[in-house]
Design a protein around this motif. Structure first.
Motif, short mmCIF file in Angstrom:
data_model
loop_
_atom_site.label_atom_id
_atom_site.label_comp_id
_atom_site.label_asym_id
_atom_site.label_seq_id
_atom_site.Cartn_x
_atom_site.Cartn_y
_atom_site.Cartn_z
N LEU A 188 -1.15 7.99 28.12
CA LEU A 188 -1.84 7.61 29.34
C LEU A 188 -0.84 7.10 30.37
O LEU A 188 0.10 6.37 30.03
CB LEU A 188 -2.87 6.50 29.05
CG LEU A 188 -3.89 6.78 27.95
CD1 LEU A 188 -4.78 5.56 27.73
CD2 LEU A 188 -4.73 8.01 28.29
N LEU A 189 -1.05 7.45 31.63
CA LEU A 189 -0.14 7.07 32.70
C LEU A 189 -0.86 6.33 33.79
O LEU A 189 -1.92 6.75 34.25
CB LEU A 189 0.52 8.33 33.28
CG LEU A 189 1.60 8.11 34.35
CD1 LEU A 189 2.83 7.43 33.74
CD2 LEU A 189 1.98 9.43 35.01
N LEU A 190 -0.29 5.22 34.19
CA LEU A 190 -0.78 4.45 35.34
C LEU A 190 0.29 4.40 36.42
O LEU A 190 1.48 4.26 36.11
CB LEU A 190 -1.12 3.02 34.91
CG LEU A 190 -2.52 2.74 34.37
CD1 LEU A 190 -2.65 1.28 33.99
CD2 LEU A 190 -3.59 3.10 35.40
N GLY B 219 -3.36 14.49 24.65
CA GLY B 219 -4.21 13.91 23.62
C GLY B 219 -5.54 13.40 24.12
O GLY B 219 -6.15 13.96 25.05
N GLU B 220 -5.99 12.29 23.53
CA GLU B 220 -7.34 11.78 23.75
C GLU B 220 -7.44 10.91 24.99
O GLU B 220 -6.52 10.15 25.31
CB GLU B 220 -7.78 10.95 22.53
CG GLU B 220 -7.66 11.68 21.20
CD GLU B 220 -8.48 12.95 21.15
OE1 GLU B 220 -9.63 12.92 21.63
OE2 GLU B 220 -7.96 13.96 20.64
N SER B 221 -8.57 11.02 25.68
CA SER B 221 -8.86 10.15 26.83
C SER B 221 -9.70 8.96 26.37
O SER B 221 -10.51 9.08 25.44
CB SER B 221 -9.63 10.93 27.90
OG SER B 221 -8.85 11.99 28.40
N PRO B 222 -9.53 7.79 27.00
CA PRO B 222 -10.33 6.62 26.61
C PRO B 222 -11.75 6.71 27.13
O PRO B 222 -12.04 7.42 28.10
CB PRO B 222 -9.56 5.46 27.24
CG PRO B 222 -8.90 6.06 28.45
CD PRO B 222 -8.56 7.48 28.06
N SER B 223 -12.64 5.99 26.49
CA SER B 223 -14.00 5.79 26.98
C SER B 223 -14.11 4.33 27.36
O SER B 223 -14.24 3.45 26.50
CB SER B 223 -15.03 6.14 25.89
OG SER B 223 -16.34 5.87 26.33
N LEU C 11 3.52 3.84 31.15
CA LEU C 11 3.11 4.87 30.20
C LEU C 11 2.67 4.20 28.91
O LEU C 11 3.42 3.39 28.34
CB LEU C 11 4.27 5.83 29.93
CG LEU C 11 4.00 6.98 28.95
CD1 LEU C 11 3.02 7.98 29.54
CD2 LEU C 11 5.31 7.68 28.57
N LEU C 12 1.47 4.51 28.44
CA LEU C 12 0.97 3.98 27.18
C LEU C 12 0.87 5.11 26.17
O LEU C 12 0.31 6.18 26.47
CB LEU C 12 -0.40 3.31 27.36
CG LEU C 12 -1.03 2.67 26.11
CD1 LEU C 12 -1.80 1.40 26.47
CD2 LEU C 12 -1.96 3.64 25.37
N ALA D 278 -6.49 5.02 33.61
CA ALA D 278 -5.25 5.79 33.51
C ALA D 278 -5.53 7.29 33.45
O ALA D 278 -6.62 7.74 33.09
CB ALA D 278 -4.48 5.36 32.26
N THR D 279 -4.52 8.06 33.81
CA THR D 279 -4.56 9.52 33.69
C THR D 279 -4.07 9.91 32.30
O THR D 279 -3.01 9.44 31.85
CB THR D 279 -3.64 10.18 34.73
OG1 THR D 279 -4.09 9.81 36.04
CG2 THR D 279 -3.64 11.69 34.59
#
Length: 614
Positions: A612-614, A594-598, A567-568, A589-590
């Motif tokens: 974010l979850l991996l 909040g915000e999703s990465p690009s 988890l990040l 990651a899922t």
């Protein structure tokens, strides 16, 4: 040259049990011409150790490695540094910011050593705590019987608590709203919806103030709250909802208006104030009897207990003592008020009695500082060596998290969090009560959006409410702060009503009635989403350390890495957008919140975050 938080240099990192080997390794510039290196350890109040280190090869072309092993012989605190014989003479390698080593006269590193076999209850980690101030949570409507005299009952739930002095010029805390144990039972479905697994109750025993920290009778539930039968019923019903009950033990002092002291003559007696023949006389220290006596912080209504009294210790910890009685009736453990004012022998006896009665009973202490190295009244405390506390209230956490959202540098907040992780045994760390507010502090929303208290009086505090602008900022900050609360090592603890948007400075404004029917529904739902996150990422959060990724300007980023999940969490507490370059692989990651990465870039808006979850 050295990093106490990196296993390359110290393995294992953090606290260790006595008898476990620790490998130390330093890397020095070749140009220093080091001919001898020594690990120097000082046992707290005891033996000194000087361990010669061995040269063990080159680290690249211009650095060299020195290493040694040390096995701490017994539990306690050790403080260490290194000394180097070089072409510049004898130099010291000591602790700098972040646990790294520098050639200076800086601080020593701390090594916490606990007893082998020290275990903490496994039922608390992974859960969620919820703190209730019983008089102000919910009133069931159940008829109250045998109400002691001298109490003022409010007509309406939600009126302003009394904060002005009465006709005698005192603030007596004798106004009540009538929240009770049956009211808590009625709200168990609500607590379950928040994911709560443990309910921490401020004192519930007979007392004549609304806060009930002036105990009148440890053996009896306060009549306004209910009966012993009501308590047992609460424990049984809570268990049906997967919730345990943690009681507040106020064992350093009693009330002057109590069965034991009886200064006011309310009880048949005789209390210690009335007669030297009282069975409770040696519980207190008089000089001379009866007018002058030791009392908590000078409050005459709170006479201090002589904790060395064998009759008191037996009353508390004996086979049919108070500690065992309430565990037997269904409690899961005790939170110990002012733990730093309880003696080591009494703490050990409480812990022993609790464990004998219920093997997985929790003993959690109120300590405001780093509890691993706490000095109280000139004495180093040994809370975490294995015989006293399982864990503590994590006030350093509160300082770091609320500080990060109100101006503290990200790297300073991270340093507080990592220092606690380094100094506390891992089994203690996973049971920490991570709170943003309690009955003793300002409400989190008020801290995050209002003016600093700065010693202002109660009249000023009574008038304060956040403006719409302030409240909007505070709510955004609270989302980020609570995300940290739910994802850092330890157990999040909600102070009742924080999830409903309650505001307030100090007592009694932080102890207002829960605003049933007027809650901030969106905020409450946010807390439910955090509970779902903890369940979704359970494998990442279980027994995993905090791994720092970034701490710059007003940005923090860290990872919790379990065996099957990672988890990040990334947070921006500033007023400008920030970008964080993610470690490799996290672009896949899922996004949970909040915000999703690009790609590998995560852009966080002002007061923004990402999970974010991996």
């Amino acid at each position: 040259m050295f990093d106490s938080r990196n296993p390359v240099y110290k393995n294992p990192v953090g606290a260790t049990p006595a008898g476990q080997n620790i490998h130390f390794k330093i890397t020095l510039p070749r140009g220093l011409g080091c001919t001898a290196a020594t690990l120097n350890l000082q046992e707290d109040g005891g033996e000194q150790f000087h361990w010669g280190m061995f040269w063990c090869g080159m680290n690249g072309n211009d650095r060299e490695w020195w290493e040694c092993d040390f096995t701490p012989p017994r539990s306690g605190l050790y403080f260490y540094s290194f000394s180097l014989q070089t072409n510049r003479g004898m130099l010291g390698l000591s602790r700098a910011f972040g646990g790294r080593g520098e050639l200076s006269g800086g601080d020593k590193w701390q090594l916490t050593v606990y007893e082998p076999g020290f275990e903490t209850p496994r039922w608390l980690p992974g859960g969620i705590l919820y703190q209730v101030f019983p008089d102000r949570f919910y009133r069931s409507g159940q008829a109250k019987k045998e109400i002691p005299y001298g109490r003022k009952m409010h007509d309406e739930w939600g009126e302003e608590p009394q904060w002005q002095p009465d006709e005698t010029g005192e603030i007596t805390n004798r106004d009540f709203f009538g929240g009770d144990l049956q009211g808590i039972v009625q709200k168990l479905p609500y607590l379950q919806s928040l994911g709560v697994t443990c309910l921490y109750l401020n004192p519930i025993f007979e007392s004549h103030s609304n806060h009930r920290y002036d105990t009148a009778d440890y053996s009896r539930i306060d009549p306004l709250l209910g009966t012993e039968r009501d308590f047992a019923h609460l424990c049984r019903e809570a268990e049906r909802f997967g919730i345990r009950i943690l009681l507040d033990g106020v064992f350093n002092h009693t009330g002057s208006d109590s069965v034991y002291f009886n200064r006011e003559g309310r009880y048949p007696g005789p209390g210690a104030y009335q007669s030297k023949e009282s069975p409770y006389y040696d519980w207190y220290s008089f000089s001379p009897w009866p007018e002058k006596y030791d009392c908590w912080w000078g409050f005459l209504t709170l006479p201090c207990i002589n904790e060395c009294s064998e009759s008191y210790q037996q009353y508390l910890c004996g086979k049919n003592g108070i500690v065992r009685k309430w565990l037997r009736l269904g409690a899961a453990g005790w939170r110990l008020d002012v733990a730093d004012e309880l003696t080591d022998p009494l703490l050990e006896r409480i812990a022993e009695a609790a464990k004998e009665e219920k093997s997985d009973a929790l003993i959690l202490g109120e300590v405001w500082e780093d509890a691993s190295n706490k000095i109280a009244y000139g004495q180093r405390r040994r809370y975490f060596q294995g015989r006293q506390l399982h864990s503590v209230m994590n006030y350093p956490f509160r300082s770091a998290v609320l500080g990060f959202f109100t101006g503290m540098r990200a790297k300073d907040a991270m340093e507080i969090l990592l220092t606690v992780q380094e100094n506390y045994p891992p089994q203690v760390l996973r049971c920490l009560m991570n709170h943003l507010g309690t009955h003793d502090t300002e409400r989190a929303l008020t801290v995050l959006g209002g003016e600093a208290l700065n010693g202002r009086d109660r009249e000023w505090q009574s008038r304060q409410r956040l403006s719409p602008t302030q409240r909007g900022i505070a709510l955004r900050r609270l989302r980020g702060a609570s995300l940290m609360q739910y994802t850092l090592p330890g157990v999040p603890c909600i102070y009742y009503g924080d999830e409903a948007g309650m505001e307030g400075y100090r007592d009694p404004f932080n102890r207002r009635c829960f605003p049933w029917g007027k809650e901030d529904a969106a905020l409450t739902e946010w807390y439910r989403s955090l509970a779902r996150l903890r369940q979704t990422a359970r494998a990442a959060l279980e027994d995993s350390p905090l791994v720092p990724v970034a701490a710059f300007r007003r940005c923090l980023c860290y990872i919790r890495q379990g065996k099957t999940q990672r988890l990040l969490i990334a947070l921006n507490s500033g007023s400008a957008a920030e970008q964080i370059t993610l470690p490799a692989g996290w672009e896949k990651a899922t996004c949970l919140l909040g915000e999703s990465p690009s790609g590998s870039i995560l852009t966080l808006p002002p007061i923004g975050f990402s999970a974010l979850l991996l």
